[in-house]
Write an enzyme that holds these catalytic residues in place. Sequence first.
Site, PDB file in Angstrom:
ATOM      1  N   SER A  65      77.906  53.607  77.604  1.00 12.51           N
ATOM      2  CA  SER A  65      78.146  53.020  78.922  1.00 12.51           C
ATOM      3  C   SER A  65      77.280  51.786  79.147  1.00 12.51           C
ATOM      4  O   SER A  65      76.072  51.806  78.917  1.00 12.51           O
ATOM      5  CB  SER A  65      77.840  54.042  80.017  1.00 12.51           C
ATOM      6  OG  SER A  65      78.871  54.962  80.165  1.00 12.51           O
ATOM      7  N   ASP A  82      81.122  49.606  89.505  1.00 15.85           N
ATOM      8  CA  ASP A  82      80.301  50.238  88.472  1.00 15.85           C
ATOM      9  C   ASP A  82      79.569  49.207  87.631  1.00 15.85           C
ATOM     10  O   ASP A  82      79.542  49.282  86.397  1.00 15.85           O
ATOM     11  CB  ASP A  82      81.143  51.144  87.577  1.00 15.85           C
ATOM     12  CG  ASP A  82      80.297  52.099  86.744  1.00 15.85           C
ATOM     13  OD1 ASP A  82      79.130  52.302  87.102  1.00 15.85           O
ATOM     14  OD2 ASP A  82      80.795  52.619  85.732  1.00 15.85           O
ATOM     15  N   HIS A  98      76.475  53.445  86.949  1.00 16.99           N
ATOM     16  CA  HIS A  98      76.226  54.875  86.807  1.00 16.99           C
ATOM     17  C   HIS A  98      75.123  55.185  85.792  1.00 16.99           C
ATOM     18  O   HIS A  98      74.589  56.298  85.785  1.00 16.99           O
ATOM     19  CB  HIS A  98      77.518  55.633  86.455  1.00 16.99           C
ATOM     20  CG  HIS A  98      78.008  55.446  85.065  1.00 16.99           C
ATOM     21  ND1 HIS A  98      79.036  54.582  84.749  1.00 16.99           N
ATOM     22  CD2 HIS A  98      77.638  56.015  83.889  1.00 16.99           C
ATOM     23  CE1 HIS A  98      79.272  54.638  83.451  1.00 16.99           C
ATOM     24  NE2 HIS A  98      78.431  55.504  82.906  1.00 16.99           N
TER      25      HIS A  98
END
Length: 469
Positions: A203, A127, A97
């Site tokens: 992230s 992901d 993402h």
Amino acid sequence: MAGCTDPEDQRPAEQVTGLPDFTLLVEANASSVVNITGVSSLPSLSAEGQGGDSRHDWMRGLFGERADELPGPLLPQENDGSGFILSEDGYIVTNAHVIDGASKVFVRLIDGRELVADVVGIDGIGDIALLKVEADGLPSVSLGDSDEVRPGQWALAIGSPYGFDQTVTAGIISGLGRHLPGQSNQPYVPFIQSDVAINPGNSGGPLFNTRGQVVGINAQIFTESGAFNGISFAIPINYVVDVIRQIKQNGEVKRGFLGVEVRGVSRQLADRLGLEAARGAEVVRIVEGSPAADSSVEAGDIILAVNDIPLADGAGLTEALGSLPPGSQATLEVWTAGATHRVEITLAALPEPTESPSDTTIPESPEEPELVVIETLGMILRPEEGGGVRIGELDPKGPATLAGLMPGDHLISIDRQPVDTLTAAYREIARIAHNRGGKGNDLVLFLVERDGEQRFFMPAFAGNPHKSP
């Protein structure tokens, strides 16, 4: 008290006598952690050189006839996150993402160098993204064994929250094998839960154990405000290694497909069926034309184990099957009519997701309104005198207030899309909410002007507490 051991005769268990010092660990590994920026170049609105009208249909659907009045080109969109170097020849891993929709990906090293990265492969379901930069002699991380991680162990994260590179946070492992509810989460990932502080920009960054080994990729947080709320989740590194291996070998990740819809077994159902414990996956529906449809498995059966690995719940079945490649043999232990039996099934390939029209249709918007109420952000937008949009009334406990927005702020853009009318603001909010799950399950980037300065704020849609940092 009778039958109890005298406290003076009890031998005290070993206690924690001090906190760890992570200084050496950080010094040894910080150079292996990178900042990653994914840039999405939006189409120019200028028709020059295109033989007249170069507007795309999606732009007309979004802005209507006012698309002809918009200045161009629009500013590119950027996603910022973290990553870490897997090998000295330039392989880097991050979350999918972080680079979602990016036309260019840039990697910034600790020495300030910024390199263009090629995307080797993406596993959207897990992901995970594998990148490659042209460089040699890069400092790489050491990978640990996520199967050895235990609750209570210390863990440390290095990343770029809110763009602050090389930020270090520490905490303990809080839980293992977490499966997060919600359509936006990875159904195959048994997350590692920790209380290590993670925020937007972390992230894709590494989660280290005290030996300086990466045991997970920081991927999600549990929050109602969009910022860290004491619970964060990392993808186990063993899962990541398997995904990377498949990407390197095949360019993609293939997962086994059984063809059943399941749910967890409740205590009441277990008692009614005569099961000793509330465990396993209850088969709710069989997918037509799937491997399960060609087997003896029926709706109402309880799948207790896959290849002799017991299942705690329905999520455990998804995880077990997702780790098996198409064409592999799966032995199911199935409870039917008060007895167990074994079923041999050859798994098919997981079907590619089909995109429904609701995923791509831009929602209609009204005529220029007098105000726009965004209930899921706890805010009202009003027109500025002389043109433009300002922040109006705010819910004192709403996401917009918690993120730092204030009444009177002049609104410049939403998710880097310029907004100069309430209609434009409405359409942008509606598009984001529509494409990201109706009620919304993600952060929204507001650029406002306050006291002559431009500032970014990131409130989170209320309704789904699972966020990607």
